[in-house]
Enzyme design. Structure first.
Site, PDB file in Angstrom:
ATOM      1  N   ASP A  84       0.836  -1.209   0.000  1.00 21.34           N
ATOM      2  CA  ASP A  84       0.000   0.000   0.000  1.00 21.34           C
ATOM      3  C   ASP A  84       0.867   1.254   0.000  1.00 21.34           C
ATOM      4  O   ASP A  84       0.476   2.285  -0.543  1.00 21.34           O
ATOM      5  CB  ASP A  84      -0.930  -0.026   1.209  1.00 21.34           C
ATOM      6  CG  ASP A  84      -1.816  -1.247   1.180  1.00 21.34           C
ATOM      7  OD1 ASP A  84      -2.588  -1.382   0.205  1.00 21.34           O
ATOM      8  OD2 ASP A  84      -1.712  -2.094   2.073  1.00 21.34           O
ATOM      9  N   GLU A 103       1.017 -12.756   4.679  1.00 25.09           N
ATOM     10  CA  GLU A 103       2.032 -12.101   3.835  1.00 25.09           C
ATOM     11  C   GLU A 103       3.333 -11.923   4.617  1.00 25.09           C
ATOM     12  O   GLU A 103       4.430 -12.131   4.094  1.00 25.09           O
ATOM     13  CB  GLU A 103       1.507 -10.739   3.368  1.00 25.09           C
ATOM     14  CG  GLU A 103       0.351 -10.877   2.390  1.00 25.09           C
ATOM     15  CD  GLU A 103      -0.325  -9.574   2.037  1.00 25.09           C
ATOM     16  OE1 GLU A 103      -1.032  -9.543   1.030  1.00 25.09           O
ATOM     17  OE2 GLU A 103      -0.156  -8.575   2.775  1.00 25.09           O
TER      18      GLU A 103
HETATM   19  C1  5RP Z   1      -2.962  -7.173   0.822  1.00 23.35           C
HETATM   20  C2  5RP Z   1      -1.806  -6.271   0.572  1.00 23.35           C
HETATM   21  C3  5RP Z   1      -1.624  -5.750  -0.806  1.00 23.35           C
HETATM   22  O1  5RP Z   1      -0.350  -6.086  -1.245  1.00 23.35           O
HETATM   23  C4  5RP Z   1      -1.793  -4.271  -0.798  1.00 23.35           C
HETATM   24  O2  5RP Z   1      -3.032  -3.943  -0.203  1.00 23.35           O
HETATM   25  C5  5RP Z   1      -1.711  -3.694  -2.198  1.00 23.35           C
HETATM   26  O3  5RP Z   1      -2.818  -4.092  -2.928  1.00 23.35           O
HETATM   27  P1  5RP Z   1      -3.070  -3.635  -4.420  1.00 23.35           P
HETATM   28  O4  5RP Z   1      -2.054  -4.315  -5.258  1.00 23.35           O
HETATM   29  O5  5RP Z   1      -4.474  -4.099  -4.697  1.00 23.35           O
HETATM   30  O6  5RP Z   1      -2.964  -2.143  -4.480  1.00 23.35           O
HETATM   31  O7  5RP Z   1      -1.018  -5.964   1.440  1.00 23.35           O
HETATM   32  O8  5RP Z   1      -3.069  -7.503   2.185  1.00 23.35           O
END
Ligand code: 5RP
Length: 219
Positions: A84, A103
């Site tokens: 994010d 993760e």
């Molecule tokens: C999920 C995550 C994602 O990697 C993060 O939210 C980024 O998501 P996106 O690729 O949809 O922007 O940490 O838990």
């Protein structure tokens, strides 16, 4: 180039890190979904896949991939995931999709962590994106009060249950000037399962999709 195209470019660049026979951890989110769609092109190179969420597992299985358990493979050669927010120190905020605990486990158990993002995620300081924290449900109010003492504004992600059966608090208004210290401090709160700051185990490589092409940081 649109944000989606930047995500696709970053995902495509990550394919170069996949070498013959590797065990690969696969993250969660829309950027990773771009990667998953491209994985059939390198199917023959993949030794084993480990997944960070039920969402990712479903997508991989729909494409005919077998998904192994981390406990069976031990460690992964490579972990590919989105974020994010990311800084030039390779510190991340993750968990927008709520999969942060698995993760974090996969990042910790992998030799190399390649993070794929579009340019909007690259920031000078973490914290504009609300910080996700996975909590044991009975500790939610207690942890919220501790976070308010740290001048954060925790919001319960209502109706969302993680793959581990827990809740998520999204903490607004935290200026995370010292990610290592903040990660440790929040981790120590009773009832916290994991915090979405990835500083103790940062990314090794950032692949940033930009309107003018891929920017690579780290190795
Ligand atoms: C999920 C995550 C994602 O990697 C993060 O939210 C980024 O998501 P996106 O690729 O949809 O922007 O940490 O838990």
């Amino acid at each position: 180039m649109s944000q989606l195209d930047q995500k696709k470019e970053a995902a495509k660049a990550a394919l170069d890190y996949i070498l013959e026979g590797m065990t690969i951890g696969i993250g969660t989110g829309s950027t990773v979904n771009c990667l998953i769609d491209m994985l059939p092109t390198v199917r023959n190179k993949i030794g084993a896949l480990v997944s960070s969420s039920s969402e990712t597992t479903d997508r991989l299985q729909k494409l005919g991939f077998e998904v192994s358990l981390l406990n069976s493979v031990g460690t992964a050669d490579l972990y590919i995931d989105g974020a994010d927010e990311a800084t030039k120190h390779f510190h991340l905020i993750k968990g927008g999709g709520g999969a942060l605990t698995r993760e974090k486990i996969l990042a910790a158990a992998s030799r190399k962590f390649v993070c794929i993002i579009d340019e909007s995620k690259f920031v000078a300081m973490l914290g504009k994106f609300p910080l996700p924290i996975e909590v044991i449900p009975m500790a939610q109010s207690y942890i919220s009060r501790q976070l308010i003492k740290m001048r954060g504004q925790p919001i319960w992600r209502e109706g969302f249950i993680t793959d581990n059966g827990n809740h998520i608090l999204d903490v607004h208004n935290l200026a995370i000037s010292n990610p290592l210290e903040m990660e440790d401090r929040i981790n120590q709160m009773a009832g916290v399962v994991s915090v979405g700051i990835f500083a103790r185990r940062p990314a090794d490589v950032l692949l940033i999709g930009t309107p003018t092409g891929i920017k690579t940081m780290g190795s």
